[in-house]
Design a protein around this motif. Sequence first.
Motif, PDB file in Angstrom:
ATOM      1  N   ALA A   2       0.693   5.886  37.201  1.00 14.69           N
ATOM      2  CA  ALA A   2       1.307   6.804  36.237  1.00 14.69           C
ATOM      3  C   ALA A   2       1.536   6.119  34.906  1.00 14.69           C
ATOM      4  O   ALA A   2       1.344   6.727  33.848  1.00 14.69           O
ATOM      5  CB  ALA A   2       2.614   7.345  36.796  1.00 14.69           C
ATOM      6  N   ALA A   3       1.918   4.856  34.934  1.00 18.25           N
ATOM      7  CA  ALA A   3       2.138   4.132  33.680  1.00 18.25           C
ATOM      8  C   ALA A   3       0.827   3.955  32.927  1.00 18.25           C
ATOM      9  O   ALA A   3       0.778   4.110  31.700  1.00 18.25           O
ATOM     10  CB  ALA A   3       2.779   2.776  33.968  1.00 18.25           C
ATOM     11  N   VAL A   4      -0.234   3.660  33.641  1.00 16.54           N
ATOM     12  CA  VAL A   4      -1.545   3.505  32.996  1.00 16.54           C
ATOM     13  C   VAL A   4      -2.018   4.838  32.422  1.00 16.54           C
ATOM     14  O   VAL A   4      -2.543   4.899  31.305  1.00 16.54           O
ATOM     15  CB  VAL A   4      -2.569   2.930  34.001  1.00 16.54           C
ATOM     16  CG1 VAL A   4      -3.971   2.962  33.425  1.00 16.54           C
ATOM     17  CG2 VAL A   4      -2.186   1.516  34.394  1.00 16.54           C
ATOM     18  N   GLY A  34       3.361   4.222  28.459  1.00 12.87           N
ATOM     19  CA  GLY A  34       3.476   3.590  29.769  1.00 12.87           C
ATOM     20  C   GLY A  34       4.885   3.662  30.323  1.00 12.87           C
ATOM     21  O   GLY A  34       5.099   3.908  31.512  1.00 12.87           O
ATOM     22  N   LEU A  35       5.869   3.469  29.435  1.00  9.19           N
ATOM     23  CA  LEU A  35       7.261   3.538  29.889  1.00  9.19           C
ATOM     24  C   LEU A  35       7.650   4.953  30.316  1.00  9.19           C
ATOM     25  O   LEU A  35       8.417   5.126  31.262  1.00  9.19           O
ATOM     26  CB  LEU A  35       8.194   3.038  28.786  1.00  9.19           C
ATOM     27  CG  LEU A  35       8.125   1.538  28.506  1.00  9.19           C
ATOM     28  CD1 LEU A  35       9.005   1.175  27.310  1.00  9.19           C
ATOM     29  CD2 LEU A  35       8.517   0.735  29.726  1.00  9.19           C
ATOM     30  N   VAL A  40       7.822   9.676  35.310  1.00  9.89           N
ATOM     31  CA  VAL A  40       7.020  10.825  35.727  1.00  9.89           C
ATOM     32  C   VAL A  40       6.331  10.509  37.056  1.00  9.89           C
ATOM     33  O   VAL A  40       6.268  11.346  37.959  1.00  9.89           O
ATOM     34  CB  VAL A  40       5.996  11.207  34.628  1.00  9.89           C
ATOM     35  CG1 VAL A  40       4.986  12.206  35.137  1.00  9.89           C
ATOM     36  CG2 VAL A  40       6.721  11.758  33.420  1.00  9.89           C
ATOM     37  N   GLY A  41       5.833   9.293  37.199  1.00 12.43           N
ATOM     38  CA  GLY A  41       5.218   8.886  38.465  1.00 12.43           C
ATOM     39  C   GLY A  41       6.211   8.856  39.610  1.00 12.43           C
ATOM     40  O   GLY A  41       5.882   9.234  40.743  1.00 12.43           O
ATOM     41  N   VAL A 112      -3.058  17.862  35.410  1.00  7.73           N
ATOM     42  CA  VAL A 112      -3.434  16.469  35.664  1.00  7.73           C
ATOM     43  C   VAL A 112      -2.651  15.914  36.847  1.00  7.73           C
ATOM     44  O   VAL A 112      -3.203  15.205  37.697  1.00  7.73           O
ATOM     45  CB  VAL A 112      -3.232  15.627  34.389  1.00  7.73           C
ATOM     46  CG1 VAL A 112      -3.345  14.149  34.676  1.00  7.73           C
ATOM     47  CG2 VAL A 112      -4.231  16.036  33.329  1.00  7.73           C
ATOM     48  N   SER A 113      -1.365  16.232  36.933  1.00  4.39           N
ATOM     49  CA  SER A 113      -0.552  15.771  38.065  1.00  4.39           C
ATOM     50  C   SER A 113      -1.087  16.332  39.374  1.00  4.39           C
ATOM     51  O   SER A 113      -1.158  15.624  40.386  1.00  4.39           O
ATOM     52  CB  SER A 113       0.901  16.200  37.889  1.00  4.39           C
ATOM     53  OG  SER A 113       1.449  15.613  36.759  1.00  4.39           O
ATOM     54  N   TYR A 114      -1.464  17.609  39.365  1.00  8.16           N
ATOM     55  CA  TYR A 114      -2.020  18.225  40.569  1.00  8.16           C
ATOM     56  C   TYR A 114      -3.319  17.538  40.990  1.00  8.16           C
ATOM     57  O   TYR A 114      -3.509  17.218  42.169  1.00  8.16           O
ATOM     58  CB  TYR A 114      -2.264  19.715  40.345  1.00  8.16           C
ATOM     59  CG  TYR A 114      -2.963  20.372  41.504  1.00  8.16           C
ATOM     60  CD1 TYR A 114      -2.244  20.710  42.642  1.00  8.16           C
ATOM     61  CD2 TYR A 114      -4.318  20.623  41.471  1.00  8.16           C
ATOM     62  CE1 TYR A 114      -2.877  21.293  43.719  1.00  8.16           C
ATOM     63  CE2 TYR A 114      -4.961  21.192  42.541  1.00  8.16           C
ATOM     64  CZ  TYR A 114      -4.237  21.535  43.660  1.00  8.16           C
ATOM     65  OH  TYR A 114      -4.872  22.098  44.731  1.00  8.16           O
TER      66      TYR A 114
END
Length: 133
Positions: A2-4, A34-35, A40-41, A112-114
Amino acid sequence: MAAVSGACTAAVMMLPVIVDGRWWNLTPFVIIGGLFGVPVGLVAVAGGRYAMRTAVFWPPRSRNRWRHRFGLCSAASVVLLVATLFAWAVAASSGGSGFPILLIALAVLGAVSYLFAYVLAPGDYAGADVEAT
């Protein structure tokens, strides 16, 4: 991951900042992206854990349905978090400008999350293998 993803998204969105080949101008945006990607991740992982808990008392009929449930739970948790932050930002601002852009950003983030969660869904849930179909 998620950070990447957050860092890459920030870099792509801020590409117009590059003037005369000064790529280091992207550094602060990549760090900030990234932070913001980390919480979110973490929320996406919490949604996936919820999907695994629902599989105990409501087992999916196939691996494909399991992946859809995992993706939906993960994306829904991310969308709820980000929608809350966007609503707070709109309410705190003096005007309502940018609202359609926030909705578009929310839809893209949810999609994108899905997709990430669907592709990365674990093969088993609650210790049992899901049938392949």
